[in-house]
Design a protein around this motif. Sequence first.
Motif, PDB file in Angstrom:
ATOM      1  N   LYS A  34       0.821  -1.210   0.000  1.00 37.02           N
ATOM      2  CA  LYS A  34       0.000   0.000   0.000  1.00 37.02           C
ATOM      3  C   LYS A  34       0.853   1.258   0.000  1.00 37.02           C
ATOM      4  CE  LYS A  34      -3.917   2.089   2.428  1.00 37.02           C
ATOM      5  NZ  LYS A  34      -4.826   1.988   3.602  1.00 37.02           N
ATOM      6  N   SER A  35       1.957   1.237   0.745  1.00 33.79           N
ATOM      7  CA  SER A  35       2.794   2.424   0.876  1.00 33.79           C
ATOM      8  C   SER A  35       3.858   2.535  -0.209  1.00 33.79           C
ATOM      9  CB  SER A  35       3.470   2.437   2.244  1.00 33.79           C
ATOM     10  OG  SER A  35       4.237   1.258   2.420  1.00 33.79           O
ATOM     11  N   GLY A  36       4.095   1.460  -0.953  1.00 32.21           N
ATOM     12  CA  GLY A  36       5.128   1.471  -1.978  1.00 32.21           C
ATOM     13  C   GLY A  36       5.725   0.086  -2.160  1.00 32.21           C
ATOM     14  N   PRO A  37       6.639  -0.082  -3.143  1.00 35.65           N
ATOM     15  CA  PRO A  37       7.181  -1.409  -3.445  1.00 35.65           C
ATOM     16  C   PRO A  37       8.319  -1.823  -2.515  1.00 35.65           C
ATOM     17  CG  PRO A  37       8.096   0.204  -4.951  1.00 35.65           C
ATOM     18  CD  PRO A  37       7.115   0.939  -4.086  1.00 35.65           C
ATOM     19  N   VAL A  38       8.545  -3.128  -2.471  1.00 33.05           N
ATOM     20  CA  VAL A  38       9.704  -3.710  -1.812  1.00 33.05           C
ATOM     21  C   VAL A  38      10.480  -4.501  -2.859  1.00 33.05           C
ATOM     22  CG1 VAL A  38      10.546  -5.235   0.016  1.00 33.05           C
ATOM     23  CG2 VAL A  38       8.435  -3.946   0.353  1.00 33.05           C
ATOM     24  N   ILE A  39      11.763  -4.214  -2.994  1.00 35.36           N
ATOM     25  CA  ILE A  39      12.643  -4.998  -3.861  1.00 35.36           C
ATOM     26  C   ILE A  39      13.407  -5.972  -2.976  1.00 35.36           C
ATOM     27  CG2 ILE A  39      14.592  -4.943  -5.466  1.00 35.36           C
ATOM     28  CD1 ILE A  39      13.739  -2.096  -6.218  1.00 35.36           C
ATOM     29  N   VAL A  40      13.323  -7.252  -3.289  1.00 32.16           N
ATOM     30  CA  VAL A  40      14.016  -8.290  -2.530  1.00 32.16           C
ATOM     31  C   VAL A  40      15.224  -8.751  -3.338  1.00 32.16           C
ATOM     32  CG1 VAL A  40      13.843 -10.598  -1.526  1.00 32.16           C
ATOM     33  CG2 VAL A  40      11.896  -9.034  -1.391  1.00 32.16           C
TER      34      VAL A  40
ATOM     35  N   VAL B 211      16.511  -6.216   1.624  1.00 34.93           N
ATOM     36  CA  VAL B 211      15.287  -5.602   1.108  1.00 34.93           C
ATOM     37  C   VAL B 211      15.494  -4.110   0.934  1.00 34.93           C
ATOM     38  CG1 VAL B 211      13.703  -7.340   2.023  1.00 34.93           C
ATOM     39  CG2 VAL B 211      14.301  -5.362   3.441  1.00 34.93           C
ATOM     40  N   PHE B 212      14.950  -3.585  -0.177  1.00 36.09           N
ATOM     41  CA  PHE B 212      14.929  -2.150  -0.455  1.00 36.09           C
ATOM     42  C   PHE B 212      13.460  -1.731  -0.364  1.00 36.09           C
ATOM     43  CE2 PHE B 212      18.633  -3.901  -2.376  1.00 36.09           C
ATOM     44  CZ  PHE B 212      19.603  -2.907  -2.433  1.00 36.09           C
ATOM     45  N   GLU B 213      13.103  -1.037   0.694  1.00 33.07           N
ATOM     46  CA  GLU B 213      11.716  -0.645   0.931  1.00 33.07           C
ATOM     47  C   GLU B 213      11.526   0.820   0.546  1.00 33.07           C
ATOM     48  OE1 GLU B 213       9.844  -2.795   4.540  1.00 33.07           O
ATOM     49  OE2 GLU B 213      11.882  -2.297   5.168  1.00 33.07           O
ATOM     50  N   TYR B 214      10.515   1.076  -0.277  1.00 34.78           N
ATOM     51  CA  TYR B 214      10.214   2.435  -0.725  1.00 34.78           C
ATOM     52  C   TYR B 214       8.883   2.887  -0.132  1.00 34.78           C
ATOM     53  CZ  TYR B 214      13.934   2.069  -4.189  1.00 34.78           C
ATOM     54  OH  TYR B 214      15.154   1.929  -4.808  1.00 34.78           O
ATOM     55  N   ASP B 215       8.897   4.034   0.529  1.00 31.68           N
ATOM     56  CA  ASP B 215       7.665   4.632   1.029  1.00 31.68           C
ATOM     57  C   ASP B 215       7.222   5.713   0.047  1.00 31.68           C
ATOM     58  OD1 ASP B 215       7.355   3.046   3.217  1.00 31.68           O
ATOM     59  OD2 ASP B 215       8.213   4.461   4.655  1.00 31.68           O
ATOM     60  N   PHE B 216       6.572   5.284  -1.033  1.00 28.31           N
ATOM     61  CA  PHE B 216       6.011   6.241  -1.975  1.00 28.31           C
ATOM     62  C   PHE B 216       4.965   7.105  -1.278  1.00 28.31           C
ATOM     63  CE2 PHE B 216       6.686   3.530  -6.101  1.00 28.31           C
ATOM     64  CZ  PHE B 216       8.040   3.790  -6.023  1.00 28.31           C
TER      65      PHE B 216
END
Length: 414
Positions: free
Chosen positions: A357-363, A372-377
């Motif tokens: 919901k808040s943005g993508p996660v790249i694993v 993990v690269f977590e993005y808070d769009f």
Amino acid sequence: MQKSEMLHINDLPLESFLEILSKADGFTIGVCRRVSKNWKEIIDGTELLWQDCCKKEYKHSSVIARRKSGKDTSWYNIYKNLKTWSNISKIQSKTREFYNFSLHDKCHALEIDNGILPLKDARGVVLYDMNTMKNIPVVVPEKNCLKVAHNDCASAILIKSGLLLQRTVTNPNFMSEAFFKADNFVLAENAMYFFNNRDIYKCDLGHENLSSKLILHCDYDIKVMQYNSNVLYIFTDCGNIVTIVNEQLDSVKPIAVPPEWLKQVKHITAINDKNYVCYSRILFKIETDTYKHLYIEFPPITALFFYGDIVLIGTKNSEILLYRLSSQKYKVTPIFERLGALPDGKYAVQLDVCERKSGPVIVAATFFEIFVFEYDFFPNDNVDRMKKTFTTNKLCIYKRLLRLKDRLQCQSFI
């Protein structure tokens, strides 16, 4: 007509209002959300509206995103995320080591499916909810697990000895589980397709008995199988794409690469016969509806994720790169955006993406770790995310996984 008698848009029946909105693009609908509280509630509550927007503007990436995230992420959130990917290289990610393994393996992380990340460790397969990044309290006791997948009615686990299927049934007379000899499989909405050697089978998930039906014997060894829009695609070792429609052979055509490449192409990731990526260490061929690029000199690829309109690439020098197909021009050196890097000496051997919901996660999986690269769009949508419990869909999957765990412990199907 007098002014007092003029029809206002708010006087329209709901069906007519939604029909008007369905003609607009996602940006316009987003603006309409801000007109009034009533409009916002109607638009946010109509999943089909955003599903249509996704499929019109992000035909292939939206389907991948939905399969990865499951129903934890609405079509509205998927649309917002995919729209914001255009600026992802300008947004700072939160990068962290998520999991550590004791054994060297290039296949620690299995593919994310329906919002679940399966990881192979010494105990077997541990599972993580991508929405909360928390452990799902069930360990699948199978160290040789190759793939885990789910849909609304069934879960399936591929191990070296074969394929175990578990489905949710309301009729006690219906079979709830079955085991098949298989090398790989794909789950469709109401069916499962799998192959054993060169034989391709279909299992009807709505049928009383979970029996398999042989639909085709392939003349070539099978490399990749994909299902998309009611069509089954088979990519073979010899460079052919076999298309199956309505359980019948429809066509056989060669992959659009130079013949001398075929022996060197190690990996294929595909959506359908017109949208796929072939690559090895430095050889790269991408074929899509709009773009066709072919490179012999490419950054050494260690991992790749094909997202329809973009490609994520892991390189030997620890970088995670983004390659936009729309940025490429004929006979011009490929243009990359740098999303981040792993610690010195480590590089990704697997890449995966899940929209939240808040943005993508790249694993990104290395030989020993998961990063993990977590993005808070949309950071405001991230409030209380970690406190959420299982959705109804995730709870059904959890129950099926428990039954699969018990079945694997029994090993009575081998």
